[in-house]
Design a protein around this motif. Structure first.
Motif, PDB file in Angstrom:
ATOM      1  N   ILE A 428       0.816  -1.213   0.000  1.00  0.00           N
ATOM      2  CA  ILE A 428       0.000   0.000   0.000  1.00  0.00           C
ATOM      3  C   ILE A 428       0.851   1.265   0.000  1.00  0.00           C
ATOM      4  CG2 ILE A 428      -1.595   1.362   1.404  1.00  0.00           C
ATOM      5  CD1 ILE A 428      -3.028  -1.156   2.136  1.00  0.00           C
ATOM      6  N   ASP A 429       1.885   1.315   0.844  1.00  0.00           N
ATOM      7  CA  ASP A 429       2.690   2.530   0.941  1.00  0.00           C
ATOM      8  C   ASP A 429       3.370   2.859  -0.389  1.00  0.00           C
ATOM      9  OD1 ASP A 429       1.902   2.744   3.507  1.00  0.00           O
ATOM     10  OD2 ASP A 429       3.853   2.353   4.427  1.00  0.00           O
ATOM     11  N   HIS A 430       3.907   1.837  -1.051  1.00  0.00           N
ATOM     12  CA  HIS A 430       4.527   2.057  -2.366  1.00  0.00           C
ATOM     13  C   HIS A 430       3.485   2.550  -3.361  1.00  0.00           C
ATOM     14  CE1 HIS A 430       7.308   1.397  -5.701  1.00  0.00           C
ATOM     15  NE2 HIS A 430       6.300   0.817  -6.347  1.00  0.00           N
ATOM     16  N   TRP A 431       2.295   1.947  -3.326  1.00  0.00           N
ATOM     17  CA  TRP A 431       1.222   2.337  -4.237  1.00  0.00           C
ATOM     18  C   TRP A 431       0.819   3.791  -3.992  1.00  0.00           C
ATOM     19  CZ3 TRP A 431      -3.789   4.058  -4.375  1.00  0.00           C
ATOM     20  CH2 TRP A 431      -4.515   3.807  -5.534  1.00  0.00           C
ATOM     21  N   ILE A 432       0.760   4.196  -2.712  1.00  0.00           N
ATOM     22  CA  ILE A 432       0.412   5.581  -2.362  1.00  0.00           C
ATOM     23  C   ILE A 432       1.460   6.547  -2.915  1.00  0.00           C
ATOM     24  CG2 ILE A 432       0.233   7.195  -0.423  1.00  0.00           C
ATOM     25  CD1 ILE A 432      -1.006   4.876   1.195  1.00  0.00           C
ATOM     26  N   ALA A 433       2.733   6.189  -2.736  1.00  0.00           N
ATOM     27  CA  ALA A 433       3.803   7.060  -3.223  1.00  0.00           C
ATOM     28  C   ALA A 433       3.748   7.213  -4.735  1.00  0.00           C
ATOM     29  CB  ALA A 433       5.156   6.500  -2.790  1.00  0.00           C
ATOM     30  N   VAL A 434       3.592   6.121  -5.451  1.00  0.00           N
ATOM     31  CA  VAL A 434       3.565   6.170  -6.914  1.00  0.00           C
ATOM     32  C   VAL A 434       2.405   7.025  -7.407  1.00  0.00           C
ATOM     33  CG1 VAL A 434       3.207   4.783  -8.989  1.00  0.00           C
ATOM     34  CG2 VAL A 434       4.774   3.985  -7.210  1.00  0.00           C
ATOM     35  N   ASN A 435       1.217   6.846  -6.814  1.00  0.00           N
ATOM     36  CA  ASN A 435       0.046   7.600  -7.271  1.00  0.00           C
ATOM     37  C   ASN A 435       0.139   9.079  -6.909  1.00  0.00           C
ATOM     38  OD1 ASN A 435      -2.445   5.867  -8.411  1.00  0.00           O
ATOM     39  ND2 ASN A 435      -1.203   4.601  -7.037  1.00  0.00           N
ATOM     40  N   ASN A 436       0.734   9.389  -5.766  1.00  0.00           N
ATOM     41  CA  ASN A 436       0.941  10.795  -5.429  1.00  0.00           C
ATOM     42  C   ASN A 436       1.935  11.454  -6.386  1.00  0.00           C
ATOM     43  OD1 ASN A 436      -0.701  11.676  -3.140  1.00  0.00           O
ATOM     44  ND2 ASN A 436       0.351  10.090  -1.969  1.00  0.00           N
ATOM     45  N   MET A 437       2.913  10.673  -6.838  1.00  0.00           N
ATOM     46  CA  MET A 437       3.883  11.216  -7.803  1.00  0.00           C
ATOM     47  C   MET A 437       3.230  11.425  -9.165  1.00  0.00           C
ATOM     48  SD  MET A 437       7.078   8.846  -6.617  1.00  0.00           S
ATOM     49  CE  MET A 437       7.630   8.897  -4.914  1.00  0.00           C
ATOM     50  N   GLU A 438       2.351  10.526  -9.560  1.00  0.00           N
ATOM     51  CA  GLU A 438       1.625  10.723 -10.814  1.00  0.00           C
ATOM     52  C   GLU A 438       0.710  11.951 -10.710  1.00  0.00           C
ATOM     53  OE1 GLU A 438      -0.434   7.125 -11.605  1.00  0.00           O
ATOM     54  OE2 GLU A 438       1.372   6.003 -12.194  1.00  0.00           O
ATOM     55  N   ARG A 439       0.146  12.151  -9.537  1.00  0.00           N
ATOM     56  CA  ARG A 439      -0.693  13.340  -9.318  1.00  0.00           C
ATOM     57  C   ARG A 439       0.148  14.616  -9.429  1.00  0.00           C
ATOM     58  NH1 ARG A 439      -1.654  16.009  -4.430  1.00  0.00           N
ATOM     59  NH2 ARG A 439      -3.474  17.414  -4.490  1.00  0.00           N
ATOM     60  N   ALA A 449       6.082  15.631   3.067  1.00  0.00           N
ATOM     61  CA  ALA A 449       6.129  15.419   4.524  1.00  0.00           C
ATOM     62  C   ALA A 449       5.309  14.197   4.909  1.00  0.00           C
ATOM     63  CB  ALA A 449       5.631  16.665   5.246  1.00  0.00           C
ATOM     64  N   TYR A 450       4.147  14.022   4.260  1.00  0.00           N
ATOM     65  CA  TYR A 450       3.336  12.838   4.550  1.00  0.00           C
ATOM     66  C   TYR A 450       4.045  11.573   4.100  1.00  0.00           C
ATOM     67  CZ  TYR A 450      -0.301   9.326   4.309  1.00  0.00           C
ATOM     68  OH  TYR A 450      -1.010   8.157   4.466  1.00  0.00           O
ATOM     69  N   LEU A 451       4.633  11.594   2.904  1.00  0.00           N
ATOM     70  CA  LEU A 451       5.359  10.414   2.414  1.00  0.00           C
ATOM     71  C   LEU A 451       6.520  10.069   3.341  1.00  0.00           C
ATOM     72  CD1 LEU A 451       5.457  11.091  -1.442  1.00  0.00           C
ATOM     73  CD2 LEU A 451       3.850   9.668  -0.136  1.00  0.00           C
ATOM     74  N   GLY A 452       7.092  11.064   3.984  1.00  0.00           N
ATOM     75  CA  GLY A 452       8.182  10.816   4.910  1.00  0.00           C
ATOM     76  C   GLY A 452       7.742  10.139   6.193  1.00  0.00           C
ATOM     77  N   ARG A 453       6.433  10.107   6.437  1.00  0.00           N
ATOM     78  CA  ARG A 453       5.918   9.430   7.642  1.00  0.00           C
ATOM     79  C   ARG A 453       5.496   7.992   7.364  1.00  0.00           C
ATOM     80  NH1 ARG A 453       3.380  14.544   8.185  1.00  0.00           N
ATOM     81  NH2 ARG A 453       1.360  13.715   7.519  1.00  0.00           N
ATOM     82  N   LEU A 454       5.631   7.547   6.124  1.00  0.00           N
ATOM     83  CA  LEU A 454       5.257   6.184   5.780  1.00  0.00           C
ATOM     84  C   LEU A 454       6.438   5.244   6.021  1.00  0.00           C
ATOM     85  CD1 LEU A 454       3.213   6.859   2.509  1.00  0.00           C
ATOM     86  CD2 LEU A 454       2.356   6.557   4.852  1.00  0.00           C
ATOM     87  N   SER A 455       6.277   3.998   5.582  1.00  0.00           N
ATOM     88  CA  SER A 455       7.302   2.985   5.840  1.00  0.00           C
ATOM     89  C   SER A 455       8.394   3.042   4.777  1.00  0.00           C
ATOM     90  CB  SER A 455       6.658   1.600   5.846  1.00  0.00           C
ATOM     91  OG  SER A 455       6.210   1.262   4.545  1.00  0.00           O
ATOM     92  N   THR A 456       9.389   2.189   4.959  1.00  0.00           N
ATOM     93  CA  THR A 456      10.505   2.149   4.002  1.00  0.00           C
ATOM     94  C   THR A 456      10.081   1.609   2.638  1.00  0.00           C
ATOM     95  OG1 THR A 456      11.099  -0.022   4.913  1.00  0.00           O
ATOM     96  CG2 THR A 456      12.273   1.908   5.773  1.00  0.00           C
ATOM     97  N   ASP A 457       8.845   1.139   2.516  1.00  0.00           N
ATOM     98  CA  ASP A 457       8.350   0.672   1.215  1.00  0.00           C
ATOM     99  C   ASP A 457       8.319   1.798   0.189  1.00  0.00           C
ATOM    100  OD1 ASP A 457       8.000  -1.836   2.280  1.00  0.00           O
ATOM    101  OD2 ASP A 457       5.883  -1.526   2.764  1.00  0.00           O
ATOM    102  N   ILE A 479      13.364  10.937   2.572  1.00  0.00           N
ATOM    103  CA  ILE A 479      13.974   9.602   2.577  1.00  0.00           C
ATOM    104  C   ILE A 479      14.693   9.352   3.892  1.00  0.00           C
ATOM    105  CG2 ILE A 479      15.700   8.147   1.469  1.00  0.00           C
ATOM    106  CD1 ILE A 479      15.038   9.537  -1.175  1.00  0.00           C
ATOM    107  N   ASP A 480      15.468  10.339   4.341  1.00  0.00           N
ATOM    108  CA  ASP A 480      16.184  10.186   5.615  1.00  0.00           C
ATOM    109  C   ASP A 480      15.213  10.011   6.770  1.00  0.00           C
ATOM    110  OD1 ASP A 480      18.550  10.449   4.251  1.00  0.00           O
ATOM    111  OD2 ASP A 480      18.751  12.607   4.656  1.00  0.00           O
ATOM    112  N   GLN A 481      14.092  10.724   6.720  1.00  0.00           N
ATOM    113  CA  GLN A 481      13.094  10.597   7.790  1.00  0.00           C
ATOM    114  C   GLN A 481      12.510   9.196   7.836  1.00  0.00           C
ATOM    115  OE1 GLN A 481       9.884  13.408   7.452  1.00  0.00           O
ATOM    116  NE2 GLN A 481       8.731  12.542   9.167  1.00  0.00           N
ATOM    117  N   VAL A 482      12.223   8.640   6.653  1.00  0.00           N
ATOM    118  CA  VAL A 482      11.665   7.288   6.598  1.00  0.00           C
ATOM    119  C   VAL A 482      12.670   6.278   7.146  1.00  0.00           C
ATOM    120  CG1 VAL A 482      10.912   5.440   5.069  1.00  0.00           C
ATOM    121  CG2 VAL A 482      10.118   7.774   4.680  1.00  0.00           C
ATOM    122  N   ILE A 483      13.918   6.354   6.685  1.00  0.00           N
ATOM    123  CA  ILE A 483      14.938   5.383   7.106  1.00  0.00           C
ATOM    124  C   ILE A 483      15.267   5.542   8.580  1.00  0.00           C
ATOM    125  CG2 ILE A 483      17.322   4.632   6.747  1.00  0.00           C
ATOM    126  CD1 ILE A 483      17.031   5.459   3.829  1.00  0.00           C
TER     127      ILE A 483
END
Length: 504
Positions: A428-439, A449-457, A479-483
């Motif tokens: 789900i997290d990867h899917w969210i990131a990809v669709n937000n980037m397409e948007r 900032a929201y993407l930085g609160r998701l998982s390493t996916d 990216i650093d925030q996620v990791i």
């Protein structure tokens, strides 16, 4: 019909007084802050209480000292009720809204000697819970059975047209609270439907339909609970005890050892389903105009089509869940009738399911438009998945209505397991990131900032996005925030997603 016995007259008057108390209660409190109304309500309640237990003050199992304590407990009840008339302290108004009912329950139980334990012992709480929750619920069929004794019996020769009228009236009564909730949700979900409901309400010379229905429902609930509470004080046996009156929705067992099953009369159930489906058909008609883009000309003045189209998905999902609660009794809780009656029942259930599927499609489309406008999040994606899951369940139910050999429980459990596995493995997290980037490519908007609160996916997608849009300097920090959110881990905590994310 023969004249009722004196005890039946008393219980009938109890029910009438309870209904008057419910009407009195809603009149005092709906739209009005608490004041002298509390004192008047307490006085009305005790009037009904003392009438109900008249001749029973000694109770069935007297305990020494209970009577004195019961009368003395009237003092704090009166003083707490009086505070709403004398003072205006918000804190104590809230606290007394809890303390006053507790004192009333304690006093009424003690005075009628319905407790197994002394009022000052901790075990007395068991008696309070039993009288406040257990017994009123156990005695819910009693008032309906009492009303049934007022109606002509089948032997009276009036069971034809009159009996059907009573069953239709029962269906309308059952439909009223459901329609109140459903119409409120649908009006909140759709501005066109809301404007139509408002126009219908205007026909009644300024009388608010929602307010009137709310008052009726409140009066009904208060009257029903008050009567059942009083009945629980009069009859101390538990839920399995036989009552003088049976529920009108309950069939008699064929044999003494056969388990009683609750079955709704087909005329009553048909009336309820016709009322609900009538509202749904009207709403679905609007949804078809919305889905095909023709609703723009129907919108109230000042409402933009884009804003109208992407709101209301949450309310529609709630209505779908309400329809699940209607579907199962419709399949298993209606008494079987002839071939024509069964065909009519199945047709009404089919219409209910079909309208619900259209609502889910509308809700899905609205949420998709909402995501296009405001972005993709975990909660929105999960709601999307839940709507698809509900849609599949309703399609299965559509087959079950006409194919009675189909096992719904087996199909539902299997579907639930598959759906849960799919949601786990769709990343789900990867899917969210990809669709937000397409948007972002379409709108130029993205919440890093929201993407930085998701998982390493999300890290592989973020790195690809960074390579494509180096001008977005906030991506590395995301990216650093996620990791960094996972902290240091030992080898037993090894995870492929984190391993790929941490690999430069």
């Amino acid at each position: 019909m023969r004249d009722p016995a004196p005890w039946q007259k008393k219980y009938a008057l109890m029910l009438v007084y309870a209904c008057l108390f419910g009407i009195f209660f809603q009149y005092l409190f709906v739209g009005s802050p608490a004041g002298v109304s509390v004192l008047l309500t307490v006085a009305g309640f005790y009037g009904l209480y003392f009438y109900s237990i008249r001749g029973r003050l000694g109770g069935f199992e007297p305990w020494a000292g209970q009577s004195t304590a019961g009368w003395l407990l009237l003092v704090p009840v009166f003083l707490l009720a009086l505070t709403y008339t004398l003072f205006d302290n918000n804190l104590f108004s809230v606290l007394n809204a809890i303390a006053l009912p507790l004192c009333i329950v304690m006093q009424t139980i003690v005075l009628s000697r319905n407790s197994k334990h002394a009022w000052f012992h901790a075990t007395f709480l068991e008696d309070m819970v039993r009288h406040v929750i257990g017994r009123p619920i156990a005695h819910l069929p009693v008032p309906f059975g009492l009303i049934r004794t007022w109606l002509p019996s089948r032997d009276s020769g009036q069971s034809g047209t009159w009996g059907h009228a009573v069953k239709i009236a029962a269906g309308l009564l059952l439909a009223a609270p459901i329609l109140m909730i459903v119409i409120g949700l649908l009006a909140s979900a759709d501005r066109i439907f809301s404007s139509w409901v408002s126009e219908i309400s205007a026909w009644f010379s300024g009388i608010s339909a929602g307010d009137s229905i709310g008052r009726i429902v409140l009066a009904f609930v208060v009257a029903l609970y008050t009567f059942c509470y009083m009945w629980g004080l009069l009859f101390q046996k538990e839920a399995q005890a036989a009552h003088p009156f049976d529920s009108p929705l309950q069939e008699k067992p064929a044999t003494a050892g056969e388990r009683t099953k609750v079955r709704i009369d087909p005329i009553t159930a048909g009336t309820l389903l016709v009322c609900v489906n009538s509202v749904y058909v009207l709403f679905v008609t609007i949804q078809f105009s919305y889905l095909f883009g023709a609703a723009d000309g129907l919108l109230p003045e000042g409402v933009a089509y884009a804003e109208y189209a992407r709101r209301g998905f949450a309310e529609l999902v709630v209505v779908a869940l309400i329809n699940v609660a209607l579907l199962f009794p419709g399949l298993h809780g209606i008494r079987r009738s002839g071939r024509g009656g069964e065909a009519f029942r199945k047709t009404l259930l089919t219409l209910l399911v079909t309208c619900t599927i259209v609502m889910l499609i509308s809700a899905y489309s609205r949420l998709s438009l909402y995501e296009e406008a405001y972005g993709f999040t975990q909660s929105r994606v999960l709601v999307h998945g839940f709507m698809i899951f509900l849609g599949i369940l309703f399609i299965i139910a559509l087959f079950r209505i006409w194919l009675e050999k189909l096992s719904m429980s087996r199909a539902y459990i299997t579907t639930a397991i598959i759906a849960y596995l799919v949601m786990n493995y769709m990343n789900i997290d990867h899917w969210i990131a990809v669709n937000n980037m397409e948007r972002y490519e379409k709108t130029g908007k993205i919440d890093l900032a929201y993407l930085g609160r998701l998982s390493t996916d999300v890290v592989p997608a973020l790195r690809d996005f960074q390579a494509k849009h180096p001008e977005l300097t906030a991506i590395p920090s995301s990216i650093d925030q996620v990791i960094g959110s996972g902290g240091e881990r030992s080898w037993p905590s090894w995870n492929l997603s984190r391993h790929v994310a941490e690999k430069k």
